[in-house]
Write a protein that holds these residues in place. Sequence first.
Motif, PDB file in Angstrom:
ATOM      1  N   THR A  37       8.170  11.563  33.178  1.00 28.65           N
ATOM      2  CA  THR A  37       7.482  11.481  31.638  1.00 28.65           C
ATOM      3  C   THR A  37       7.257  10.014  31.645  1.00 28.65           C
ATOM      4  O   THR A  37       5.836   9.584  30.732  1.00 28.65           O
ATOM      5  N   VAL A  38       7.739   9.012  31.891  1.00 30.21           N
ATOM      6  CA  VAL A  38       7.646   7.490  31.320  1.00 30.21           C
ATOM      7  C   VAL A  38       6.743   6.946  32.052  1.00 30.21           C
ATOM      8  O   VAL A  38       5.146   6.271  31.831  1.00 30.21           O
ATOM      9  N   THR A  98       9.285  12.149  20.957  1.00 29.76           N
ATOM     10  CA  THR A  98       8.748  11.605  21.790  1.00 29.76           C
ATOM     11  C   THR A  98       7.769  13.282  21.491  1.00 29.76           C
ATOM     12  O   THR A  98       6.313  12.806  22.022  1.00 29.76           O
ATOM     13  N   SER A 102       4.233  12.547  20.898  1.00 32.12           N
ATOM     14  CA  SER A 102       3.081  12.414  22.266  1.00 32.12           C
ATOM     15  C   SER A 102       1.785  13.680  21.916  1.00 32.12           C
ATOM     16  O   SER A 102       1.021  13.582  21.995  1.00 32.12           O
ATOM     17  N   GLN A 125      10.504   6.652  21.726  1.00 32.10           N
ATOM     18  CA  GLN A 125      10.444   6.674  23.148  1.00 32.10           C
ATOM     19  C   GLN A 125      10.807   5.307  23.701  1.00 32.10           C
ATOM     20  O   GLN A 125      11.133   5.500  24.701  1.00 32.10           O
ATOM     21  N   LEU A 128      14.104   4.988  25.302  1.00 30.01           N
ATOM     22  CA  LEU A 128      14.551   6.794  25.583  1.00 30.01           C
ATOM     23  C   LEU A 128      15.213   5.988  27.227  1.00 30.01           C
ATOM     24  O   LEU A 128      17.101   6.150  27.316  1.00 30.01           O
ATOM     25  N   LEU A 185       9.137  16.929  29.430  1.00 34.58           N
ATOM     26  CA  LEU A 185       9.775  16.096  28.525  1.00 34.58           C
ATOM     27  C   LEU A 185      10.646  17.775  28.086  1.00 34.58           C
ATOM     28  O   LEU A 185      11.850  17.203  27.749  1.00 34.58           O
TER      29      LEU A 185
END
Length: 418
Positions: A37-38, A98, A102, A125, A128, A185
């Motif tokens: 995700t990041v 998050t 988002s 986020q 995290l 996520l």
Amino acid sequence: MEGMASGGKGVPNLRDNDNKQPTFASLKWFNFFVFGTVVLFTSFFPLYLQDVGMNKLEIGSLMSVGALVSIVANPFWGIWTDKYQNIRRIVLVMLTGTLVLSQLVFQAYTYEMIYISMLFFYFFQGPLFAQSNTMILSYIEDTGHRFSSFRLWGSLGWAFTAILAGPVIEWAGVSILSYLFAVLLGLAMLALVALPRLSHSIGIAPLPFKGFRQIFYNPFFLCFIFFGILVSIPNTMNNTFVSLYITELGGSKTMIGLAVFLSSILEMGVLVLCDRFLKRKISVLLGLLAAVSALFLFRWVLMAGATSPVQVALIQILHCITFGGFFYVGTQLTMLLVPKPYRSSGQALYTLTWSGIAGILGGVLGGWLYQNLGAQSMYQSGAFLAFIGTCGFGLMALFVIRGGYRPNAQEELEEFEK
């Protein structure tokens, strides 16, 4: 082990599942999806911002806000974790926030709404990684499992998500990012829900800023922090704008994914080699930090002279060595330069500088340079900062070798030199 021997029923202890490994598999997949995700956010979100009309300075400023918000968000979530002693639930709340924020970011139709949504998004986020690492360490405590194996799954998630997402975004358009975010996520949340509740307390962490006053009386450590900021700033510039640079040179979203894949696939190997073979001695570590900074310098010179997206992707391979080495060596040096009672504060300050202060300066300065002078000038400026950092760390190493510096607690130093 006792529950296994007695055949007791009820909620299983983490050790009871050690043979079947469902808990540890969930932890690994959780790390995989969180890192995935990041990487979507760091590598492809600047393209979305450019697509909605933001210029380089606006993009850099917006991306740097996360470093500023993290200064407040990290201790906030740490305090709540200590209070409720249920880190799995805290991380679940962070993932939920998050996910919601988002989607608000992608639905925002004005710059003001994007900025407001991003502020709250970063609040959930930003910390995290830190909270996830604490959770993993708590679950594997006294089990014989090494954190590096779970960190490896994070690196795999980062690398493979990037290289798979590139062609998808190329085909469907950058707006599909919102759906990719939601899917990854959601998978991370499912992996988290599959975990049992911890059967032991995670412990009450000491306040990380308690020893800041004592640390500021250590000029040698402050020099280390200063030169570290100089080296970290151009790395932040690159992380923020490399995807835009690739597209500017004619590269595709697939090429961006390949560049990110190459930059991270070998990173874990570098960390493992450092952990196994590197001698924990101040002079050696400072010398190595100077060498890593010199490699950063070489990397930015190459980036400034790149003329094709393929060249940029291949140059990104150096990230495995530069960032992996810089992160590992910096963490070890912080342990050696700061007396034991203040090491928590030392690590907090080190993290705050290379991810916080350098993140803010790198985003804003990089955005201004890119917008007004071009990418080549931005990377040339980064090379200059890396040059100063290289000279600084080299002089510090020479100072230690000649006996000009002695650690405050020699017995603690000997513990790390074994």
